[in-house]
Scaffold this active site. Structure first.
Site, PDB file in Angstrom:
ATOM      1  N   THR A 237       0.563  -1.281  -0.356  1.00  0.00           N
ATOM      2  CA  THR A 237      -0.446  -0.076  -0.325  1.00  0.00           C
ATOM      3  C   THR A 237       0.584   0.675  -0.234  1.00  0.00           C
ATOM      4  O   THR A 237       1.829   1.227   0.667  1.00  0.00           O
ATOM      5  CB  THR A 237      -0.882   0.340   1.251  1.00  0.00           C
ATOM      6  OG1 THR A 237      -1.100  -1.053   1.075  1.00  0.00           O
ATOM      7  CG2 THR A 237      -1.737   1.169   1.181  1.00  0.00           C
TER       8      THR A 237
ATOM      9  N   ARG B 290     -13.195  -8.580  -2.214  1.00  0.00           N
ATOM     10  CA  ARG B 290     -12.241  -8.165  -1.304  1.00  0.00           C
ATOM     11  C   ARG B 290     -12.415  -7.017  -0.786  1.00  0.00           C
ATOM     12  O   ARG B 290     -11.529  -6.106  -1.690  1.00  0.00           O
ATOM     13  CB  ARG B 290     -11.388  -9.061  -1.529  1.00  0.00           C
ATOM     14  CG  ARG B 290     -10.577  -8.668   0.199  1.00  0.00           C
ATOM     15  CD  ARG B 290      -8.947  -8.378  -0.356  1.00  0.00           C
ATOM     16  NE  ARG B 290      -8.308  -8.227   1.147  1.00  0.00           N
ATOM     17  CZ  ARG B 290      -7.599  -7.128   1.342  1.00  0.00           C
ATOM     18  NH1 ARG B 290      -6.243  -6.874  -0.020  1.00  0.00           N
ATOM     19  NH2 ARG B 290      -6.809  -7.301   2.152  1.00  0.00           N
ATOM     20  N   ILE B 291     -12.225  -6.377  -0.056  1.00  0.00           N
ATOM     21  CA  ILE B 291     -12.219  -4.873   0.733  1.00  0.00           C
ATOM     22  C   ILE B 291     -11.032  -4.740   0.936  1.00  0.00           C
ATOM     23  O   ILE B 291     -11.452  -4.962   2.858  1.00  0.00           O
ATOM     24  CB  ILE B 291     -13.630  -4.467   1.778  1.00  0.00           C
ATOM     25  CG1 ILE B 291     -15.115  -4.359   0.716  1.00  0.00           C
ATOM     26  CG2 ILE B 291     -13.194  -3.246   1.396  1.00  0.00           C
ATOM     27  CD1 ILE B 291     -14.806  -3.539  -0.626  1.00  0.00           C
ATOM     28  N   SER B 292     -10.438  -3.724   0.543  1.00  0.00           N
ATOM     29  CA  SER B 292      -9.017  -3.636   1.785  1.00  0.00           C
ATOM     30  C   SER B 292      -9.580  -2.857   2.758  1.00  0.00           C
ATOM     31  O   SER B 292     -10.324  -2.304   2.597  1.00  0.00           O
ATOM     32  CB  SER B 292      -7.545  -2.800   0.836  1.00  0.00           C
ATOM     33  OG  SER B 292      -8.196  -2.055   0.737  1.00  0.00           O
ATOM     34  N   ASP B 293      -8.354  -2.180   4.181  1.00  0.00           N
ATOM     35  CA  ASP B 293      -8.752  -1.033   4.711  1.00  0.00           C
ATOM     36  C   ASP B 293      -8.236   0.169   4.234  1.00  0.00           C
ATOM     37  O   ASP B 293      -8.855   1.305   5.376  1.00  0.00           O
ATOM     38  CB  ASP B 293      -7.468  -1.339   5.927  1.00  0.00           C
ATOM     39  CG  ASP B 293      -5.872  -1.012   5.192  1.00  0.00           C
ATOM     40  OD1 ASP B 293      -5.521  -0.229   5.899  1.00  0.00           O
ATOM     41  OD2 ASP B 293      -5.415  -2.537   4.440  1.00  0.00           O
TER      42      ASP B 293
ATOM     43  N   THR C 205      -0.106   0.530   6.542  1.00  0.00           N
ATOM     44  CA  THR C 205      -0.195  -0.603   5.174  1.00  0.00           C
ATOM     45  C   THR C 205       0.122  -1.525   6.234  1.00  0.00           C
ATOM     46  O   THR C 205       0.521  -1.602   6.614  1.00  0.00           O
ATOM     47  CB  THR C 205       1.234   0.021   4.055  1.00  0.00           C
ATOM     48  OG1 THR C 205       1.600  -1.192   3.198  1.00  0.00           O
ATOM     49  CG2 THR C 205       2.128  -0.317   5.371  1.00  0.00           C
ATOM     50  N   GLY C 206      -0.017  -2.907   5.120  1.00  0.00           N
ATOM     51  CA  GLY C 206      -0.030  -4.320   5.818  1.00  0.00           C
ATOM     52  C   GLY C 206      -1.373  -5.681   5.480  1.00  0.00           C
ATOM     53  O   GLY C 206      -1.199  -5.398   4.183  1.00  0.00           O
ATOM     54  N   VAL C 207      -1.360  -6.233   5.857  1.00  0.00           N
ATOM     55  CA  VAL C 207      -2.588  -6.873   5.791  1.00  0.00           C
ATOM     56  C   VAL C 207      -3.925  -6.072   5.924  1.00  0.00           C
ATOM     57  O   VAL C 207      -4.733  -6.030   7.009  1.00  0.00           O
ATOM     58  CB  VAL C 207      -2.355  -7.873   6.430  1.00  0.00           C
ATOM     59  CG1 VAL C 207      -3.671  -9.410   5.662  1.00  0.00           C
ATOM     60  CG2 VAL C 207      -1.189  -9.565   5.666  1.00  0.00           C
ATOM     61  N   GLY C 208      -5.072  -6.201   5.100  1.00  0.00           N
ATOM     62  CA  GLY C 208      -6.048  -4.957   5.112  1.00  0.00           C
ATOM     63  C   GLY C 208      -7.040  -6.118   6.351  1.00  0.00           C
ATOM     64  O   GLY C 208      -7.800  -5.579   7.536  1.00  0.00           O
TER      65      GLY C 208
END
Length: 280
Positions: free
Chosen positions: A154, A182-185, A203-206
């Site tokens: 991200t 799929r929806i990210s953060d 940033t990272g795993v949503g």
């Protein structure tokens, strides 16, 4: 005036020395250009500008160079938030635009400020954003070889302007090979949040960031009187209980800059007009 940017995690891609140096040089250049822009523009305009530069660099998983989903299509998400008005706008799973962050910024003037899928793309087309494929050959090779990268990519920017106003912007090309829809953060307040006291981009795993409500927690804790380090420490301690994978950058109203990651290494750069700090 202060600015900090991030470009996801270094471990998301090729870990060669050449790529590391390329990202260091790129982040320094973008941070410097964005700081110069900040001199005559608001924090809100500056974070959009900074993220658009990150989207235009194929070193990062946002805009050009975004990951390909399991059905062979690139879908991107981005959001921007104005700390003064506490309004956020964003696009979720938008396709075929060069700079999702600029579409998100354009939506700030609308009553309906977060759009997804075909609605986001239709809005972009109607408002003059050209059709543009963000796929690069490297991503197609990764997709065809089913080379999963871990989904830690991200980009984001936080800025404090000369009037003491804060803003944040975040953009992502997804984690790669995800289920369509799929929806990210990145286009939620978990990954992108600001008010008059603090602004944070993640940033990272949503899924981990959403579960932890990372950006919102940090900003809320600073608003309630914690200093930036305390707010980060408490929030990342809570993230650890779910073995969460995340990094975050922030600036508070007093100009304090902070960054932290739960696993090495988030790539970032900050600049205050005199001193650069760049990931090592």
């Amino acid at each position: 005036m202060k600015i900090i940017i991030h470009g996801g995690f270094f471990s998301e891609s090729d870990q060669s020395h050449e790529v590391k140096v390329a990202k260091q040089n790129s982040l320094k250049d973008i941070a410097q250009k964005s700081y110069e822009y900040l001199k005559s523009n608001s924090a809100f305009d500056t974070v959009a500008y900074a993220v658009s530069l990150l989207e235009d660099d194929e070193l990062y998983n946002a805009g050009i160079g975004s990951q390909i989903q399991s059905d062979g299509i690139i879908r991107m998400s981005a959001a921007i938030m104005d700390g003064e008005t506490q309004k956020m706008s964003g696009v979720i799973n938008i396709q075929d635009v060069k700079n999702p962050i600029l579409v998100a910024k354009d939506l700030m003037k609308e009553d309906d400020r977060v759009l997804g899928g075909s609605g986001a793309k239709n809005y972009a087309t109607e408002h003059g954003f050209e059709n543009f494929s963000t796929e690069i050959p490297q991503r197609r090779k990764e997709y065809e070889a089913k080379l999963k990268t871990g989904g830690k990519g991200t980009v984001g920017s936080v800025a404090l302007d000369r009037e003491g106003k804060l803003a944040v912007a975040t953009s992502t090309g997804g984690k790669g090979f995800e289920i369509p829809g799929r929806i990210s953060d990145s286009a939620t307040v978990a990954g992108n949040y600001a008010n008059e006291f603090c602004a944070v981009s993640c940033t990272g795993v949503g899924e981990d960031i959403v579960s932890n409500a990372t950006s919102t927690k940090i900003v809320t804790r600073v608003t309630d009187g914690m200093d930036l380090k305390q707010a980060f420490d408490k929030t990342f301690a809570e993230l650890k209980t779910i073995d969460g994978f995340a990094g975050a950058i922030a600036i508070d109203k007093d100009g304090n800059i902070y960054h932290q990651d739960s696993y090495p290494t988030m790539v970032f750069a900050s600049f205050d007009g005199k001193i650069f700090e760049i990931f090592n």
